[in-house]
Design a protein around this motif. Structure first.
Motif, mmCIF file in Angstrom:
data_model
loop_
_atom_site.group_PDB
_atom_site.id
_atom_site.type_symbol
_atom_site.label_atom_id
_atom_site.label_comp_id
_atom_site.label_asym_id
_atom_site.label_seq_id
_atom_site.Cartn_x
_atom_site.Cartn_y
_atom_site.Cartn_z
ATOM 1 N N ALA A 107 0.834 -1.210 0.000
ATOM 2 C CA ALA A 107 0.000 0.000 0.000
ATOM 3 C C ALA A 107 0.862 1.251 0.000
ATOM 4 N N LEU A 108 1.946 1.239 0.777
ATOM 5 C CA LEU A 108 2.854 2.382 0.792
ATOM 6 C C LEU A 108 3.461 2.609 -0.580
ATOM 7 N N ALA A 109 3.892 1.535 -1.229
ATOM 8 C CA ALA A 109 4.471 1.671 -2.564
ATOM 9 C C ALA A 109 3.444 2.204 -3.555
ATOM 10 N N GLU A 110 2.226 1.718 -3.444
ATOM 11 C CA GLU A 110 1.167 2.139 -4.369
ATOM 12 C C GLU A 110 0.851 3.617 -4.231
ATOM 13 N N HIS A 111 0.966 4.135 -2.987
ATOM 14 C CA HIS A 111 0.624 5.546 -2.742
ATOM 15 C C HIS A 111 1.860 6.420 -2.602
ATOM 16 N N GLY A 112 2.974 5.970 -3.153
ATOM 17 C CA GLY A 112 4.176 6.797 -3.193
ATOM 18 C C GLY A 112 4.740 7.133 -1.834
ATOM 19 N N VAL A 153 1.848 7.957 3.988
ATOM 20 C CA VAL A 153 1.339 7.107 5.062
ATOM 21 C C VAL A 153 -0.168 7.277 5.235
ATOM 22 N N SER A 154 -0.650 8.504 5.164
ATOM 23 C CA SER A 154 -2.084 8.754 5.374
ATOM 24 C C SER A 154 -2.931 8.034 4.328
ATOM 25 N N ARG A 155 -2.535 8.162 3.047
ATOM 26 C CA ARG A 155 -3.323 7.536 1.988
ATOM 27 C C ARG A 155 -3.257 6.013 2.075
ATOM 28 N N ALA A 156 -2.044 5.500 2.378
ATOM 29 C CA ALA A 156 -1.901 4.046 2.490
ATOM 30 C C ALA A 156 -2.760 3.505 3.627
ATOM 31 N N ALA A 157 -2.776 4.221 4.762
ATOM 32 C CA ALA A 157 -3.571 3.770 5.899
ATOM 33 C C ALA A 157 -5.058 3.777 5.567
ATOM 34 N N ARG A 158 -5.516 4.819 4.868
ATOM 35 C CA ARG A 158 -6.942 4.884 4.509
ATOM 36 C C ARG A 158 -7.315 3.747 3.560
ATOM 37 N N SER A 159 -6.409 3.419 2.623
ATOM 38 C CA SER A 159 -6.727 2.344 1.688
ATOM 39 C C SER A 159 -6.833 0.995 2.384
ATOM 40 N N LEU A 160 -6.124 0.838 3.522
ATOM 41 C CA LEU A 160 -6.160 -0.423 4.261
ATOM 42 C C LEU A 160 -7.213 -0.443 5.353
ATOM 43 N N GLY A 161 -7.791 0.759 5.623
ATOM 44 C CA GLY A 161 -8.791 0.834 6.680
ATOM 45 C C GLY A 161 -8.200 0.780 8.079
ATOM 46 N N ILE A 162 -6.942 1.226 8.232
ATOM 47 C CA ILE A 162 -6.299 1.250 9.550
ATOM 48 C C ILE A 162 -5.826 2.665 9.830
ATOM 49 N N SER A 163 -5.405 2.925 11.069
ATOM 50 C CA SER A 163 -4.925 4.258 11.442
ATOM 51 C C SER A 163 -3.482 4.442 10.997
#
Length: 612
Positions: A584-589, A592-602
């Protein structure tokens, strides 16, 4: 532009015509200035072609000169009353003659603006001809320019008195000027400006540099400790700083800085009263001072040496640390860039230990680890009852806890955009408005930010505010990844010595040290330090560890820089979760905020599980 004054002879003829018959010849600095202006081809009958800076360039100039403006503020305020009473303006410029601030008579300010005497306009001699600001910069001395003494005719409505502000090493920092209408003679203007500049320069020498002694002297013992005293700073027998009064009392000049003066400062005597004489034999009264023991701070070079707490830096990074300390002492923010685990916070702590704020707090804030719903309250504080669950007595907030010290904002790239605007206002206004509060609270702290991300690219993508970026990043420090450091073997040895301590007889064999130095450390220093701690915990006293004692994968040679294939999932839940987070981090460059939202975690969970 064609000049009507092309030779010294025609220049002097024009001078006499400008002043009229029976008028005394102007002083030599004015004549020298006119000759310089004529040599540049300036036409004294025209209006100088100067353009104010753009708003962006002016903001950048203000940022560069923030420390100077803050230092001069008390004297500018003190001259304000004089300026209002005489219908004049107090003017502060930078070292290039760019006007930074004006304060004084509103009615005269309008007239001055007609000849471009306002903030954002350069008043160097090469652009605006003979004038007190520009000529004082060239002559490096106090200058008064009255009425027709100005080179350009439109400026002859002015009467100006200016004195350059010199740093402890003789560098010109700026100019303080008092300008009024030419019709009103202000015979005391140059004296007032001179006293104000003396106070500014005296304040610049107030902090004793580390390892140095300060000699304060005057012919009148009652003036010791006042802005009229002479001040000289010695490092051993070498003169490294001074003010004008101190140099004049001993018959020295700025060219004498850096030279050794044997016996000239008491030769390392204990601080206290001294009996001195100037070159003519006139008695001087002096006092030799060193920094009190609690206030001594470690210089950057010392802070960079290996110690139980400090960082282990290669020579190139030591130079970066020394530069960062100088910038922090000048009130200029620093951004530290580098991959995760390269020691950004350790670097910031070393800079704090070596700067003038070493005895004040170091407050570290991880912008990625704070809960998004509470980050504003954590940073700015809050008033009692500001929100549900707030402490009964409120809270100061982390920014106010850093008062007088250094605020370290780690992972600044993960700060929400909505909060970036509030931080920008704090940095601009130097005051904090707590959540639920109505009255701003002044704050004073040095700022160091850190990030593993490319902030400039984030600005281009709209993920980071451009105005905040330009405010916090006038100077950036990049810490090298462990694989880029040329001192890896020495670093392994130093870290191992620090890990095992002097009491345990556990060693690393040369082949083990080499394997550690050549290993691929994606987690950089943090991963290497953790590995060494594990080895020390498992080793027996008297044991010499070899490559076979290293964890799996460490002993393998460091591969050429190339993308490494992701390890195959093992089926374990925690491994699958971490793989998903990294993907998720790689996908969102790396956001951290965007990666966390895509995973549904804080964000804090993502940071703790994947980035800590």
């Amino acid at each position: 532009m064609q000049s009507r004054v092309t030779t010294p002879r025609t220049l002097l003829a024009a001078r006499r015509q400008a002043f009229g018959p029976g008028v005394a010849e102007p002083p030599p600095p004015i004549l020298r200035s006119w000759e310089r202006c004529a040599a540049l081809g300036l036409d004294f009958g025209q209006r100088p072609r100067v353009e104010p800076l753009t708003s962006a360039a002016l903001r950048a100039a203000f940022d560069r000169s923030e420390a100077l403006r803050r230092t001069c503020r008390p004297e500018i305020e003190a001259l304000h009353a004089e300026a209002q009473a005489t219908g004049s303006l107090v003017i502060l410029t930078d070292a290039d003659g760019l006007i930074l601030d004006t304060l004084g008579s509103d009615s005269f300010a309008g007239r001055a603006a007609q000849v471009a005497l306002r903030p954002g306009v350069p008043w160097s001699e090469s652009l605006t001809g003979t004038n007190a600001i520009g000529t004082a910069l060239v002559e490096r001395r106090p200058v008064e320019v009255r009425g027709a003494e100005h080179y350009f005719e439109p400026h002859r409505i002015l009467s100006c008195a200016a004195t350059p502000i010199l740093g402890p090493d003789g560098t010109v920092l700026g100019v303080l000027d008092l300008t009024g209408p030419a019709a009103i003679h202000q015979g005391h203007a140059l004296g007032l400006v001179g006293l104000a500049v003396a106070a500014i320069e005296h304040r610049l020498l107030a902090a004793v540099p580390p390892g140095c002694e300060v000699l304060r002297l005057h012919r009148d013992p009652g003036l010791l400790g006042t802005p009229r005293e002479g001040v000289l700073v010695f490092e051993g027998k070498r003169l490294v700083g001074a003010n004008r009064h101190g140099l004049a009392l001993l018959g020295l000049g700025w060219g004498d800085l850096g030279a050794e003066h044997a016996g000239g400062h008491g030769g390392g005597a204990a601080p206290g009263p001294l009996a001195l004489r100037d070159e003519a034999g006139t008695p001087l009264y002096g006092r030799l001072e060193g920094p009190p023991a609690p206030a001594r701070r470690r210089p950057a070079a010392e802070a960079a040496r290996p110690s139980p707490e400090g960082p282990i830096l290669d020579p190139a990074t030591q130079k970066l640390l020394a530069r960062a300390v100088r910038l922090i002492d000048a009130g200029i923010p620093v951004v530290v860039e580098g991959e995760t685990g390269t020691g950004k916070e350790v670097f910031a702590r070393a800079a704090h230990a070596a700067c003038a704020r070493a005895q004040k707090p170091f407050v570290a804030v991880n912008c990625a680890a704070l809960p998004e719903t509470l980050i504003e309250a954590e940073l700015f504080g809050y008033e009692p009852g500001a929100f549900t669950g707030a402490a009964r007595h409120g809270a100061k907030g982390l920014l106010r806890q850093a008062e007088g010290g250094l605020l370290f904002l780690d992972e600044i790239g993960d700060m929400p955009l909505s909060l970036q605007s509030r931080l920008l206002r704090v940095l601009q206004e130097r005051e904090v408005l707590p959540v639920g509060g109505t009255r701003p609270v002044p704050v004073d702290f040095a700022l160091v930010c850190a990030t593993h991300r490319d902030l400039a690219r984030m600005v281009e993508e709209g993920a980071f505010r451009a105005d905040l970026y330009y405010r916090i990043a006038p100077y950036r420090v990049r810490l090298p990844a462990l694989r880029e450091r040329p001192d890896r073997l020495a670093l392994v040895r130093a870290l191992w010595a620090r890990t095992v301590g002097p009491s345990r007889q556990v060693s690393l064999s040369p082949s083990c040290e080499a394997a550690l130095a050549e290993a691929d450390w994606p987690g950089n220093l943090r991963q290497l330090a953790a590995c060494l701690k594990a080895l020390a915990a498992l080793a027996e006293t008297g044991e010499s560890l070899g490559p076979e004692d290293l964890p799996d994968g460490v002993a393998a040679p460091r591969p050429d820089p190339a993308p490494r294939p992701a390890p195959a999932p093992t089926g374990r839940l925690d491994t699958l979760a971490q793989d998903a987070m990294r993907a998720a981090l790689a996908e969102h460059g790396g956001n951290v905020s965007r990666a966390a939202r895509s995973l549904g975690i804080s964000r804090s969970t993502l940071y703790r599980r994947c980035l800590a």
